[in-house]
Scaffold this motif. Structure first.
Motif, PDB file in Angstrom:
ATOM      1  N   ILE A 226       3.374 -13.506 -27.602  1.00  0.00           N
ATOM      2  CA  ILE A 226       3.267 -13.049 -26.212  1.00  0.00           C
ATOM      3  C   ILE A 226       3.511 -11.546 -26.135  1.00  0.00           C
ATOM      4  CG2 ILE A 226       4.259 -13.210 -23.897  1.00  0.00           C
ATOM      5  CD1 ILE A 226       4.945 -16.128 -24.498  1.00  0.00           C
ATOM      6  N   PHE A 227       4.535 -11.075 -26.835  1.00  0.00           N
ATOM      7  CA  PHE A 227       4.858  -9.650 -26.769  1.00  0.00           C
ATOM      8  C   PHE A 227       3.689  -8.804 -27.270  1.00  0.00           C
ATOM      9  CE2 PHE A 227       6.700  -5.681 -28.339  1.00  0.00           C
ATOM     10  CZ  PHE A 227       7.418  -5.269 -27.218  1.00  0.00           C
ATOM     11  N   HIS A 228       3.088  -9.201 -28.376  1.00  0.00           N
ATOM     12  CA  HIS A 228       1.959  -8.436 -28.914  1.00  0.00           C
ATOM     13  C   HIS A 228       0.734  -8.555 -28.015  1.00  0.00           C
ATOM     14  CE1 HIS A 228       3.824  -7.072 -32.581  1.00  0.00           C
ATOM     15  NE2 HIS A 228       4.247  -8.293 -32.843  1.00  0.00           N
ATOM     16  N   ALA A 229       0.579  -9.699 -27.338  1.00  0.00           N
ATOM     17  CA  ALA A 229      -0.570  -9.877 -26.446  1.00  0.00           C
ATOM     18  C   ALA A 229      -0.543  -8.896 -25.288  1.00  0.00           C
ATOM     19  CB  ALA A 229      -0.585 -11.313 -25.905  1.00  0.00           C
ATOM     20  N   MET A 230       0.654  -8.466 -24.873  1.00  0.00           N
ATOM     21  CA  MET A 230       0.763  -7.550 -23.740  1.00  0.00           C
ATOM     22  C   MET A 230       0.122  -6.201 -24.022  1.00  0.00           C
ATOM     23  SD  MET A 230       4.429  -8.278 -21.904  1.00  0.00           S
ATOM     24  CE  MET A 230       5.473  -7.910 -23.315  1.00  0.00           C
ATOM     25  N   SER A 231       0.005  -5.832 -25.287  1.00  0.00           N
ATOM     26  CA  SER A 231      -0.638  -4.563 -25.641  1.00  0.00           C
ATOM     27  C   SER A 231      -1.940  -4.800 -26.413  1.00  0.00           C
ATOM     28  CB  SER A 231       0.309  -3.693 -26.479  1.00  0.00           C
ATOM     29  OG  SER A 231       0.763  -4.393 -27.615  1.00  0.00           O
ATOM     30  N   ASN A 232      -2.464  -6.018 -26.321  1.00  0.00           N
ATOM     31  CA  ASN A 232      -3.710  -6.369 -27.008  1.00  0.00           C
ATOM     32  C   ASN A 232      -4.614  -7.100 -26.017  1.00  0.00           C
ATOM     33  OD1 ASN A 232      -5.559  -6.730 -29.118  1.00  0.00           O
ATOM     34  ND2 ASN A 232      -4.668  -8.715 -29.680  1.00  0.00           N
ATOM     35  N   VAL A 233      -4.942  -6.406 -24.920  1.00  0.00           N
ATOM     36  CA  VAL A 233      -5.683  -7.007 -23.814  1.00  0.00           C
ATOM     37  C   VAL A 233      -7.185  -6.860 -24.050  1.00  0.00           C
ATOM     38  CG1 VAL A 233      -6.077  -6.984 -21.319  1.00  0.00           C
ATOM     39  CG2 VAL A 233      -3.801  -6.484 -22.232  1.00  0.00           C
ATOM     40  N   ASN A 234      -7.895  -7.964 -24.038  1.00  0.00           N
ATOM     41  CA  ASN A 234      -9.344  -7.959 -24.218  1.00  0.00           C
ATOM     42  C   ASN A 234      -9.990  -8.142 -22.844  1.00  0.00           C
ATOM     43  OD1 ASN A 234     -12.007  -8.292 -24.930  1.00  0.00           O
ATOM     44  ND2 ASN A 234     -11.579  -9.645 -26.665  1.00  0.00           N
ATOM     45  N   LEU A 235     -10.274  -7.028 -22.173  1.00  0.00           N
ATOM     46  CA  LEU A 235     -10.821  -7.087 -20.818  1.00  0.00           C
ATOM     47  C   LEU A 235     -12.193  -7.739 -20.769  1.00  0.00           C
ATOM     48  CD1 LEU A 235      -9.784  -3.550 -19.486  1.00  0.00           C
ATOM     49  CD2 LEU A 235      -8.716  -5.757 -18.983  1.00  0.00           C
ATOM     50  N   GLU A 236     -12.890  -7.735 -21.897  1.00  0.00           N
ATOM     51  CA  GLU A 236     -14.224  -8.329 -21.929  1.00  0.00           C
ATOM     52  C   GLU A 236     -14.169  -9.829 -21.642  1.00  0.00           C
ATOM     53  OE1 GLU A 236     -18.044  -8.655 -25.018  1.00  0.00           O
ATOM     54  OE2 GLU A 236     -16.255  -7.496 -25.544  1.00  0.00           O
ATOM     55  N   TYR A 237     -13.026 -10.434 -21.934  1.00  0.00           N
ATOM     56  CA  TYR A 237     -12.893 -11.875 -21.725  1.00  0.00           C
ATOM     57  C   TYR A 237     -11.923 -12.200 -20.589  1.00  0.00           C
ATOM     58  CZ  TYR A 237     -15.706 -12.734 -25.817  1.00  0.00           C
ATOM     59  OH  TYR A 237     -16.751 -12.784 -26.699  1.00  0.00           O
ATOM     60  N   LEU A 238     -11.854 -11.295 -19.601  1.00  0.00           N
ATOM     61  CA  LEU A 238     -11.125 -11.550 -18.374  1.00  0.00           C
ATOM     62  C   LEU A 238     -12.083 -11.371 -17.205  1.00  0.00           C
ATOM     63  CD1 LEU A 238      -7.761  -9.689 -19.075  1.00  0.00           C
ATOM     64  CD2 LEU A 238      -8.111 -12.149 -18.968  1.00  0.00           C
ATOM     65  N   PRO A 239     -11.941 -12.175 -16.158  1.00  0.00           N
ATOM     66  CA  PRO A 239     -12.886 -12.083 -15.034  1.00  0.00           C
ATOM     67  C   PRO A 239     -12.721 -10.786 -14.268  1.00  0.00           C
ATOM     68  CG  PRO A 239     -11.073 -13.566 -14.495  1.00  0.00           C
ATOM     69  CD  PRO A 239     -10.928 -13.225 -15.950  1.00  0.00           C
ATOM     70  N   PRO A 240     -13.813 -10.254 -13.714  1.00  0.00           N
ATOM     71  CA  PRO A 240     -13.702  -9.048 -12.876  1.00  0.00           C
ATOM     72  C   PRO A 240     -12.931  -9.363 -11.605  1.00  0.00           C
ATOM     73  CG  PRO A 240     -15.908  -9.984 -12.735  1.00  0.00           C
ATOM     74  CD  PRO A 240     -15.196 -10.747 -13.812  1.00  0.00           C
ATOM     75  N   GLY A 241     -12.319  -8.340 -11.031  1.00  0.00           N
ATOM     76  CA  GLY A 241     -11.507  -8.540  -9.843  1.00  0.00           C
ATOM     77  C   GLY A 241     -12.324  -8.962  -8.642  1.00  0.00           C
ATOM     78  N   LEU A 242     -11.703  -9.774  -7.780  1.00  0.00           N
ATOM     79  CA  LEU A 242     -12.331 -10.185  -6.527  1.00  0.00           C
ATOM     80  C   LEU A 242     -12.050  -9.138  -5.461  1.00  0.00           C
ATOM     81  CD1 LEU A 242     -11.295 -13.950  -6.552  1.00  0.00           C
ATOM     82  CD2 LEU A 242     -13.552 -13.013  -7.037  1.00  0.00           C
ATOM     83  N   PRO A 243     -12.896  -9.037  -4.427  1.00  0.00           N
ATOM     84  CA  PRO A 243     -12.615  -8.094  -3.342  1.00  0.00           C
ATOM     85  C   PRO A 243     -11.341  -8.481  -2.617  1.00  0.00           C
ATOM     86  CG  PRO A 243     -14.430  -9.554  -2.762  1.00  0.00           C
ATOM     87  CD  PRO A 243     -14.145  -9.786  -4.219  1.00  0.00           C
ATOM     88  N   ALA A 244     -10.665  -7.484  -2.072  1.00  0.00           N
ATOM     89  CA  ALA A 244      -9.442  -7.757  -1.316  1.00  0.00           C
ATOM     90  C   ALA A 244      -9.768  -8.630  -0.125  1.00  0.00           C
ATOM     91  CB  ALA A 244      -8.800  -6.451  -0.872  1.00  0.00           C
ATOM     92  N   ARG A 245      -8.765  -9.407   0.314  1.00  0.00           N
ATOM     93  CA  ARG A 245      -8.967 -10.316   1.434  1.00  0.00           C
ATOM     94  C   ARG A 245      -9.433  -9.540   2.666  1.00  0.00           C
ATOM     95  NH1 ARG A 245      -4.177 -14.380   2.698  1.00  0.00           N
ATOM     96  NH2 ARG A 245      -4.795 -14.943   0.572  1.00  0.00           N
ATOM     97  N   GLY A 246     -10.517 -10.047   3.270  1.00  0.00           N
ATOM     98  CA  GLY A 246     -11.040  -9.399   4.465  1.00  0.00           C
ATOM     99  C   GLY A 246     -12.103  -8.361   4.165  1.00  0.00           C
ATOM    100  N   LYS A 247     -12.348  -8.103   2.877  1.00  0.00           N
ATOM    101  CA  LYS A 247     -13.371  -7.135   2.500  1.00  0.00           C
ATOM    102  C   LYS A 247     -14.497  -7.859   1.775  1.00  0.00           C
ATOM    103  CE  LYS A 247     -10.260  -3.184   1.996  1.00  0.00           C
ATOM    104  NZ  LYS A 247      -9.798  -2.109   1.094  1.00  0.00           N
ATOM    105  N   ARG A 248     -15.721  -7.406   2.035  1.00  0.00           N
ATOM    106  CA  ARG A 248     -16.856  -8.022   1.364  1.00  0.00           C
ATOM    107  C   ARG A 248     -17.199  -7.271   0.089  1.00  0.00           C
ATOM    108  NH1 ARG A 248     -21.521  -5.120   2.074  1.00  0.00           N
ATOM    109  NH2 ARG A 248     -21.470  -3.454   3.625  1.00  0.00           N
TER     110      ARG A 248
END
Length: 267
Positions: A226-248
Motif C-alpha cells: 500500500i505504501f509503495h502504491a501511493m507513489s506508483n499511481v497509474n492514471l491510465e487505469y483510473l477513470p476520468p473525473g466526473l463534473p462537479a454536482r450541478g455542472k454539466r
C-alpha cells in the motif's frame, strides 16, 4: 535487538536522505505529544547527531490540551532529566474543542488550534522546520481516510512547505511501521504517556486502523504494498473525473471549441 536498532537507523536515515528532510544548521521544533512516535523521534534525532558529520538543533515543543497538567509535568521532568531544550504551551484547546458548542467534531478543532499554536511557537523560536512523529501506518491510514471520507486520493507527505517556505514540516518516521516503533520504545525504555483525550480511540482513524490491521495479519506484505502504491499511481487505469454536482460536462460544440483554443483540429 541489534538488528532492530540497525533497521530503525537505516529507515530513518533513508527517509531523511531520500526526501531531503534535514540539512546542516537546521533548527528543528520537534512536536512531542508524549506518545510513542514523537518520543522516539526526539530520541532518534538526537542520537543521530552522534553518528553523522552535520549538525542541527532540536527543540522539543509540547502543547498541553488542558485536560490535566499531569502529562505536561511528566514530560517536563523527562526533558530536564535527559537534557533536551524544550517549550511547553499550556492551553485549553482540548477542553474548548469538547465544549457544548462543538460536539460534532472535537478532533478537527483541537488539531487546528494545536497546529496553529505550534507553527506560531516554531517561528518565535526561529525554527525553520517542524518534525512530526507520523509513521508509515499513519500515512497509510490517512490515505484510506481521504478515499473513504474525503472522496480524494491523498495522504501525508514526508516534507511539506508552508508560508512560502518559511516553515517546513518534516516526517522522518515515514518509512517506519508502528509495530517497529512500539518495539523500539520498549527496548529503549522510553516513557510513553497515555492519552487523556476523551475522544481517543473513537474516531475514523481508529476504525481504519482496525481494518488495516486485519489485512496486515493475513498478509504481512500488504503494508509495504500500500505504501509503495501511493507513489506508483497509474492514471491510465483510473477513470476520468466526473463534473462537479450541478455542472454539466462539455457538449459536442464545447468540445470543438476547446480543441480550437488548444490548437487541436476539430473532427
Amino acid at each position: 535487538m541489534a538488528s532492530l536498532d540497525r533497521e530503525i537507523r537505516r529507515l530513518l536515515g533513508k527517509a531523511i536522505n531520500h526526501y531531503g528532510l534535514i540539512q546542516e544548521g537546521d533548527r528543528i521544533a520537534v512536536a512531542v505529544s508524549g506518545g510513542k512516535d514523537s518520543m522516539l523521534l526526539l530520541w532518534l534525532l538526537r542520537e543521530r547527531l552522534r553518528r553523522i558529520p552535520i549538525d542541527y538543533e532540536l527543540i522539543a515543543v509540547h502543547i498541553d490540551s488542558g485536560f490535566d497538567s499531569v502529562g505536561a509535568d511528566q514530560l517536563e521532568s523527562y526533558f530536564i532529566r535527559e537534557g533536551f531544550r524544550y517549550e511547553i504551551l499550556r492551553t485549553d484547546f482540548g477542553v474548548r474543542a469538547h465544549g457544548p458548542e462543538n460536539r460534532e467534531n472535537p478532533c478537527f478543532l483541537c488539531a487546528r488550534l494545536r497546529r496553529a499554536a505550534l507553527f506560531t511557537k516554531a517561528r518565535e523560536l526561529g525554527c525553520g522546520k517542524i518534525a512530526f512523529g507520523h509513521n508509515q501506518d499513519d500515512m497509510i491510514e490517512t490515505f484510506f481516510i481521504n478515499i473513504c471520507y474525503g472522496a480524494q486520493v491523498a495522504s501525508m507527505v514526508p516534507k511539506q512547505e508552508f508560508f512560502g517556505g518559511a516553515v517546513t514540516v518534516i516526517r522522518p518516521l515515514s518509512l517506519i511501521s508502528a509495530p517497529t516503533i512500539t518495539r523500539m520504545c520498549k527496548r529503549l525504555d522510553i516513557p510513553v504517556l497515555p492519552s487523556n483525550c476523551p475522544s481517543a480511540g473513537r474516531n475514523s482513524r481508529s476504525e481504519m486502523r482496525l481494518m488495516l490491521d486485519d489485512l496486515y495479519r493475513k498478509n504481512p506484505k500488504v503494508r509495504g504494498n500500500i505504501f509503495h502504491a501511493m507513489s506508483n499511481v497509474n492514471l491510465e487505469y483510473l477513470p476520468p473525473g466526473l463534473p462537479a454536482r450541478g455542472k454539466r460536462g462539455p457538449s459536442e460544440g464545447d468540445a470543438k471549441e476547446i480543441k480550437l483554443t488548444t490548437g487541436q483540429q476539430p473532427d
